[in-house]
Scaffold this motif. Structure first.
Motif, mmCIF file in Angstrom:
data_model
loop_
_atom_site.group_PDB
_atom_site.id
_atom_site.type_symbol
_atom_site.label_atom_id
_atom_site.label_comp_id
_atom_site.label_asym_id
_atom_site.label_seq_id
_atom_site.Cartn_x
_atom_site.Cartn_y
_atom_site.Cartn_z
ATOM 1 N N THR A 112 0.859 -1.185 0.000
ATOM 2 C CA THR A 112 0.000 0.000 0.000
ATOM 3 C C THR A 112 0.889 1.227 0.000
ATOM 4 O O THR A 112 1.727 1.410 0.903
ATOM 5 N N VAL A 113 0.739 2.095 -0.991
ATOM 6 C CA VAL A 113 1.563 3.289 -1.120
ATOM 7 C C VAL A 113 0.788 4.308 -1.935
ATOM 8 O O VAL A 113 -0.011 3.958 -2.821
ATOM 9 N N ALA A 114 0.993 5.587 -1.636
ATOM 10 C CA ALA A 114 0.306 6.671 -2.342
ATOM 11 C C ALA A 114 1.329 7.648 -2.907
ATOM 12 O O ALA A 114 2.418 7.837 -2.340
ATOM 13 N N ASN A 115 0.957 8.265 -4.052
ATOM 14 C CA ASN A 115 1.790 9.278 -4.701
ATOM 15 C C ASN A 115 3.209 8.769 -4.953
ATOM 16 O O ASN A 115 4.199 9.434 -4.640
ATOM 17 N N LEU A 116 3.310 7.589 -5.505
ATOM 18 C CA LEU A 116 4.607 6.980 -5.801
ATOM 19 C C LEU A 116 5.052 7.436 -7.188
ATOM 20 O O LEU A 116 4.392 7.141 -8.197
ATOM 21 N N ARG A 117 6.170 8.130 -7.243
ATOM 22 C CA ARG A 117 6.669 8.674 -8.504
ATOM 23 C C ARG A 117 8.187 8.763 -8.454
ATOM 24 O O ARG A 117 8.763 9.082 -7.418
ATOM 25 N N GLY A 118 8.853 8.465 -9.588
ATOM 26 C CA GLY A 118 10.303 8.555 -9.655
ATOM 27 C C GLY A 118 10.847 7.721 -10.790
ATOM 28 O O GLY A 118 10.100 7.212 -11.638
ATOM 29 N N PRO A 119 12.167 7.543 -10.858
ATOM 30 C CA PRO A 119 12.769 6.692 -11.890
ATOM 31 C C PRO A 119 12.250 5.265 -11.798
ATOM 32 O O PRO A 119 11.966 4.760 -10.697
ATOM 33 N N LEU A 120 12.130 4.622 -12.946
ATOM 34 C CA LEU A 120 11.533 3.295 -12.992
ATOM 35 C C LEU A 120 12.291 2.304 -12.112
ATOM 36 O O LEU A 120 11.690 1.511 -11.378
ATOM 37 N N GLY A 121 13.610 2.303 -12.181
ATOM 38 C CA GLY A 121 14.386 1.362 -11.375
ATOM 39 C C GLY A 121 14.184 1.560 -9.888
ATOM 40 O O GLY A 121 14.047 0.592 -9.131
ATOM 41 N N LYS A 122 14.124 2.808 -9.447
ATOM 42 C CA LYS A 122 13.912 3.091 -8.029
ATOM 43 C C LYS A 122 12.511 2.685 -7.588
ATOM 44 O O LYS A 122 12.325 2.177 -6.476
ATOM 45 N N ILE A 123 11.516 2.911 -8.459
ATOM 46 C CA ILE A 123 10.144 2.545 -8.107
ATOM 47 C C ILE A 123 10.026 1.040 -7.923
ATOM 48 O O ILE A 123 9.402 0.553 -6.962
ATOM 49 N N VAL A 124 10.633 0.248 -8.817
ATOM 50 C CA VAL A 124 10.572 -1.213 -8.701
ATOM 51 C C VAL A 124 11.277 -1.669 -7.428
ATOM 52 O O VAL A 124 10.802 -2.571 -6.717
ATOM 53 N N GLU A 125 12.404 -1.052 -7.100
ATOM 54 C CA GLU A 125 13.127 -1.420 -5.875
ATOM 55 C C GLU A 125 12.272 -1.129 -4.638
ATOM 56 O O GLU A 125 12.232 -1.935 -3.699
ATOM 57 N N LYS A 126 11.581 0.011 -4.618
ATOM 58 C CA LYS A 126 10.771 0.359 -3.450
ATOM 59 C C LYS A 126 9.593 -0.602 -3.300
ATOM 60 O O LYS A 126 9.271 -1.025 -2.180
ATOM 61 N N ILE A 127 8.946 -0.942 -4.421
ATOM 62 C CA ILE A 127 7.811 -1.853 -4.349
ATOM 63 C C ILE A 127 8.253 -3.227 -3.858
ATOM 64 O O ILE A 127 7.620 -3.843 -2.986
ATOM 65 N N CYS A 128 9.359 -3.732 -4.385
ATOM 66 C CA CYS A 128 9.859 -5.041 -3.949
ATOM 67 C C CYS A 128 10.345 -4.984 -2.504
ATOM 68 O O CYS A 128 10.231 -5.974 -1.767
ATOM 69 N N GLY A 129 10.900 -3.828 -2.096
ATOM 70 C CA GLY A 129 11.324 -3.691 -0.703
ATOM 71 C C GLY A 129 10.158 -3.698 0.251
ATOM 72 O O GLY A 129 10.238 -4.262 1.351
ATOM 73 N N LEU A 130 9.033 -3.075 -0.145
ATOM 74 C CA LEU A 130 7.844 -3.094 0.707
ATOM 75 C C LEU A 130 7.294 -4.504 0.866
ATOM 76 O O LEU A 130 6.751 -4.849 1.917
ATOM 77 N N ALA A 131 7.441 -5.332 -0.181
ATOM 78 C CA ALA A 131 6.989 -6.725 -0.104
ATOM 79 C C ALA A 131 8.040 -7.639 0.507
ATOM 80 O O ALA A 131 7.786 -8.839 0.682
ATOM 81 N N ASP A 132 9.219 -7.088 0.834
ATOM 82 C CA ASP A 132 10.324 -7.857 1.413
ATOM 83 C C ASP A 132 10.727 -9.031 0.516
ATOM 84 O O ASP A 132 11.002 -10.134 0.977
ATOM 85 N N LEU A 133 10.773 -8.773 -0.797
ATOM 86 C CA LEU A 133 11.263 -9.730 -1.778
ATOM 87 C C LEU A 133 12.356 -9.053 -2.592
ATOM 88 O O LEU A 133 12.693 -7.878 -2.363
ATOM 89 N N TYR A 134 12.916 -9.771 -3.560
ATOM 90 C CA TYR A 134 13.976 -9.210 -4.390
ATOM 91 C C TYR A 134 13.561 -9.305 -5.850
ATOM 92 O O TYR A 134 13.109 -10.365 -6.319
ATOM 93 N N CYS A 135 13.704 -8.197 -6.574
ATOM 94 C CA CYS A 135 13.390 -8.138 -7.996
ATOM 95 C C CYS A 135 14.680 -7.896 -8.765
ATOM 96 O O CYS A 135 15.376 -6.901 -8.508
ATOM 97 N N SER A 136 14.999 -8.775 -9.707
ATOM 98 C CA SER A 136 16.230 -8.703 -10.480
ATOM 99 C C SER A 136 15.884 -8.650 -11.961
ATOM 100 O O SER A 136 15.135 -9.507 -12.468
#
Length: 458
Positions: A79-103
């Motif tokens: 759950t996150v609101a107003n998420l905006r930024g570079p694509l790589g950083k956004i994917v890292e933040k989403i995967c970090g919130l789920a406590d998984l790793y995206c490669s």
């Protein structure tokens, strides 16, 4: 003709020198990880969205396929609101919130529980087992014990996006402590004159000439070994209080002899030792044995040293140098005759003095350690007689006092990776109110002049 020797890095006069390197040490590496397109996306608002659904929404315009190595990516929500930024950083933040790793590997975004990282450890640490120490730190961060290889000095560990970021900051903190500390050391012996037999009056150093350093030394000389941190003068900004000023001051109290002027270089967190001593050999024991009328004499020898041992253990942290200084003084006084069953042996008389202190000092300041006073008394008598006078007709008593003075001036060489912004980091670390000053220098990018580190009125 031979060319002129270039100036070495540790000969630059700046208090802190940032030296950029092609690559840094202690950098975690992962296999097969590529970079996502460098474009700004968003804003996004996700409410209890599964990780798979969130990634599909974010990557909808890029046609990047998703692969799941774990079913957790289909069930864990973010759950996150107003998420905006570079694509790589956004994917890292989403995967970090789920406590998984995206490669992102070969055009495919793979979602997994953890990623495997490898870190090569440089040969540092001295007597400390740095592999075990770093392994314990990583285990506290990731929750699993890493694999350490002594032969290749490599650590292998697994981490999610969240713990991988914590591990990266952990290694960044360790990299900041791999600086090189250079101590300019001056060691003098002052043969005190008659008017100053008790030692140098260090209270007078704050009025050296027309400059005042604003220091106050409690106690007196003798057993009060007080380290003093001397910065820039408080009344005149253009004068640096250095070795020449101290040498001029102590010359007023007697004849000065330079014992040593070494330059001791120590890695942050390690220790260095300087020893200068003379050795005197002597016969420690003598024995006789008789075999069939033949007398055999055997002797054993030993030695005693006269000199000093200086040990410096130092650390660099947040624009401040912390150190432990140990000084051991050994002196041979004279030989004493000892009668051993008709044989006269000479046994040495020695004295030992030790000093152990802890200091905190800014780079570029001078550290003064003094008060090590030694007194030698000599009694002479004359009168009728051969080897010794039968009765004395005249007596003469002479006393000579000497004081050892240690002056140390530390400087720091910090190694950084190219493009890491050493100047900006150093500006934020120096809380002297002068971070807006220009840092123009003829030395390599990242040097910090002394006038910036030690501004007037500090």
């Amino acid at each position: 003709m031979a060319g002129e020797r270039p100036e070495a890095v540790n000969e630059h006069p700046d208090s802190v020198l940032y030296l950029p390197l092609g690559s840094d040490v202690l950098v975690p590496e992962s296999q097969g990880s590529d970079t996502l397109p460098d474009e700004v996306v968003g804003p996004f608002e996700l409410r209890s969205e599964t990780l798979a659904g969130a990634l599909q929404l974010i990557l909808a315009d890029y046609e990047i396929p998703l692969a799941f190595e774990t079913e957790e990516g289909l069930t864990r929500t973010v759950t996150v609101a107003n998420l905006r930024g570079p694509l790589g950083k956004i994917v890292e933040k989403i995967c970090g919130l789920a406590d998984l790793y995206c490669s992102y590997e070969d055009g495919l975004l793979v979602i997994k529980d953890t990623q495997t990282f490898t870190v090569t450890i440089p040969p540092i640490g001295g007597d400390t087992d740095i592999l075990s120490a770093l392994g314990s730190g990583l285990q506290a961060i990731t929750g699993t014990a890493p694999i350490t290889e002594q032969a290749t000095r490599t650590i292998i560990y697994q981490a999610s996006h969240r713990t991988a970021g914590l591990a990266e900051r952990y290694f960044q903190r360790i990299r900041a402590n791999t600086a090189l500390i250079v101590f300019e050391v001056y060691i003098w012996e002052v043969a005190l004159n008659t008017d100053n037999a008790t030692g140098i009056d260090w209270e007078q150093i704050d009025v050296l000439g027309k400059y005042a350093t604003g220091i106050s030394i409690p106690g007196g000389t003798g057993a009060d070994f007080t380290p003093i941190s001397i910065g820039l003068p408080t009344r005149t900004d253009s004068v640096a209080f250095g070795s020449n000023d101290v040498l001029q001051f102590i010359s007023n109290y007697g004849a000065v002899k330079t014992i040593s002027q070494p330059q001791i270089t120590v890695l942050s967190g390690a220790a260095a030792t300087l020893r200068a001593a003379d050795t005197v050999n002597y016969v420690s024991s003598l024995s006789r044995s008789v075999d069939n009328g033949e007398v055999t004499v055997s002797t054993e020898t030993d030695s005693v040293d006269t000199g000093f041992t200086l040990t410096i253990s130092s650390d660099w942290d947040n624009a401040t140098i912390y150190g432990n200084i140990e000084i051991e003084l050994q002196e041979f006084r004279r030989f004493q005759e000892f009668d051993a069953d008709g044989t006269v042996l000479q046994l040495p008389e020695t004295t030992e003095r030790e000093l152990s202190t802890q200091v905190r000092i800014r780079p570029g300041d001078s550290l003064l350690i003094a008060g090590l006073v030694r007194e030698n008394d000599q009694f002479d008598s004359s009168g009728p007689g051969f080897d010794e006078p039968l009765f004395s007709t005249s007596r003469e008593v002479r006393a000579s006092n000497t004081e050892l003075v240690f002056l140390m001036k530390p400087r720091v060489i910090v190694y950084t990776a190219e493009g890491s912004g050493g100047r900006h980091n150093m500006n934020s670390a120096v809380s002297s109110g002068s971070t807006s000053m220009p840092m123009e220098s003829e030395y390599p990018v990242g040097t910090l002049p002394t006038d910036l580190l030690n501004p007037s009125g500090y």
